[in-house]
Design a protein around this motif. Structure first.
Motif, PDB file in Angstrom:
ATOM      1  N   LEU A  90       0.074  -0.457 -12.076  1.00 31.99           N
ATOM      2  CA  LEU A  90       0.334   0.090 -11.222  1.00 31.99           C
ATOM      3  C   LEU A  90      -1.553  -0.839 -10.024  1.00 31.99           C
ATOM      4  N   ALA A  91      -2.577  -0.569 -11.511  1.00 38.25           N
ATOM      5  CA  ALA A  91      -3.473  -0.778 -10.406  1.00 38.25           C
ATOM      6  C   ALA A  91      -3.562  -1.794 -10.408  1.00 38.25           C
ATOM      7  N   PHE A  92      -3.320  -3.816 -11.239  1.00 36.36           N
ATOM      8  CA  PHE A  92      -3.237  -4.349 -10.665  1.00 36.36           C
ATOM      9  C   PHE A  92      -2.406  -4.727  -8.820  1.00 36.36           C
ATOM     10  N   VAL A  93      -1.511  -3.714  -9.054  1.00 35.75           N
ATOM     11  CA  VAL A  93      -0.838  -4.315  -7.623  1.00 35.75           C
ATOM     12  C   VAL A  93      -1.361  -3.099  -6.834  1.00 35.75           C
ATOM     13  N   PHE A  94      -2.110  -2.245  -6.629  1.00 36.43           N
ATOM     14  CA  PHE A  94      -3.513  -1.555  -5.825  1.00 36.43           C
ATOM     15  C   PHE A  94      -4.698  -2.276  -5.517  1.00 36.43           C
ATOM     16  N   PHE A  95      -5.179  -3.128  -6.429  1.00 35.97           N
ATOM     17  CA  PHE A  95      -6.097  -4.446  -5.992  1.00 35.97           C
ATOM     18  C   PHE A  95      -5.721  -5.682  -5.645  1.00 35.97           C
ATOM     19  N   PHE A  96      -4.782  -6.296  -5.950  1.00 33.29           N
ATOM     20  CA  PHE A  96      -4.610  -7.521  -5.606  1.00 33.29           C
ATOM     21  C   PHE A  96      -3.527  -7.917  -4.371  1.00 33.29           C
ATOM     22  N   GLY A  97      -2.015  -6.838  -5.116  1.00 27.65           N
ATOM     23  CA  GLY A  97      -1.453  -7.043  -3.764  1.00 27.65           C
ATOM     24  C   GLY A  97      -1.056  -6.673  -2.431  1.00 27.65           C
ATOM     25  N   LYS A  98      -2.059  -5.373  -2.337  1.00 28.56           N
ATOM     26  CA  LYS A  98      -2.105  -4.628  -1.499  1.00 28.56           C
ATOM     27  C   LYS A  98      -1.391  -5.651   0.199  1.00 28.56           C
ATOM     28  N   LYS A  99      -2.171  -6.250   0.276  1.00 30.33           N
ATOM     29  CA  LYS A  99      -2.235  -7.392   1.189  1.00 30.33           C
ATOM     30  C   LYS A  99      -0.845  -7.829   1.711  1.00 30.33           C
ATOM     31  N   THR A 100      -0.363  -8.857   0.088  1.00 36.82           N
ATOM     32  CA  THR A 100       0.889  -9.785   0.490  1.00 36.82           C
ATOM     33  C   THR A 100       1.696  -8.438   0.913  1.00 36.82           C
ATOM     34  N   ILE A 101       1.689  -7.239  -0.044  1.00 36.45           N
ATOM     35  CA  ILE A 101       2.929  -6.580   0.212  1.00 36.45           C
ATOM     36  C   ILE A 101       2.228  -5.508   1.494  1.00 36.45           C
ATOM     37  N   GLU A 102       1.639  -5.468   2.245  1.00 41.10           N
ATOM     38  CA  GLU A 102       1.854  -5.139   4.337  1.00 41.10           C
ATOM     39  C   GLU A 102       2.349  -6.362   4.241  1.00 41.10           C
TER      40      GLU A 102
END
Length: 117
Positions: A90-102
């Motif tokens: 969750l921390a990894f996705v929140f900090f590093f994957g947010k832009k990719t998901i958006e």
């Protein structure tokens, strides 16, 4: 006579404008229906897949927790390790994957709403 002819042409143009506006209103109503139907079906499909993935992940997590718990002779440690693993993801996705998901979500929705077929 010319005045009668002009009057008929104005009436004809007025009638055709009304027909055109009705046709355009119907066209946009059908187009809106298409987008709502596609959006709804996409949402239902996404929600169904999400539910199945969640259930599968839940059962795999329980199995892994019990297995790790047996290896360490403590079920609580097994569940703590699996919980910590999910928090780390969750921390990894929140900090590093947010832009990719958006970006991917925006691409999917723009593709859905600009598709003409």
């Amino acid at each position: 006579m010319a005045l009668d002819e002009l009057s008929e042409n104005v009436t004809s143009v007025s009638d055709k404008a009304k027909e055109y506006s009705k046709s355009m209103a119907e066209y946009y109503r059908l187009r809106l229906f298409k987008y709502v139907a596609k959006s709804t079906s996409s949402f239902v499909l996404f929600f169904s897949i999400l539910c199945l993935i969640t259930l599968g992940l839940l059962f795999l997590s329980f199995a892994a927790s019990f297995y790790i718990g047996e290896l360490l002779d403590s079920r609580a440690l097994g569940f703590l390790i699996i919980g910590g693993f999910y928090l780390l993801i969750l921390a990894f996705v929140f900090f590093f994957g947010k832009k990719t998901i958006e970006r991917n979500v925006l691409k999917a929705f723009s593709k859905l709403f600009t598709e003409e077929n």
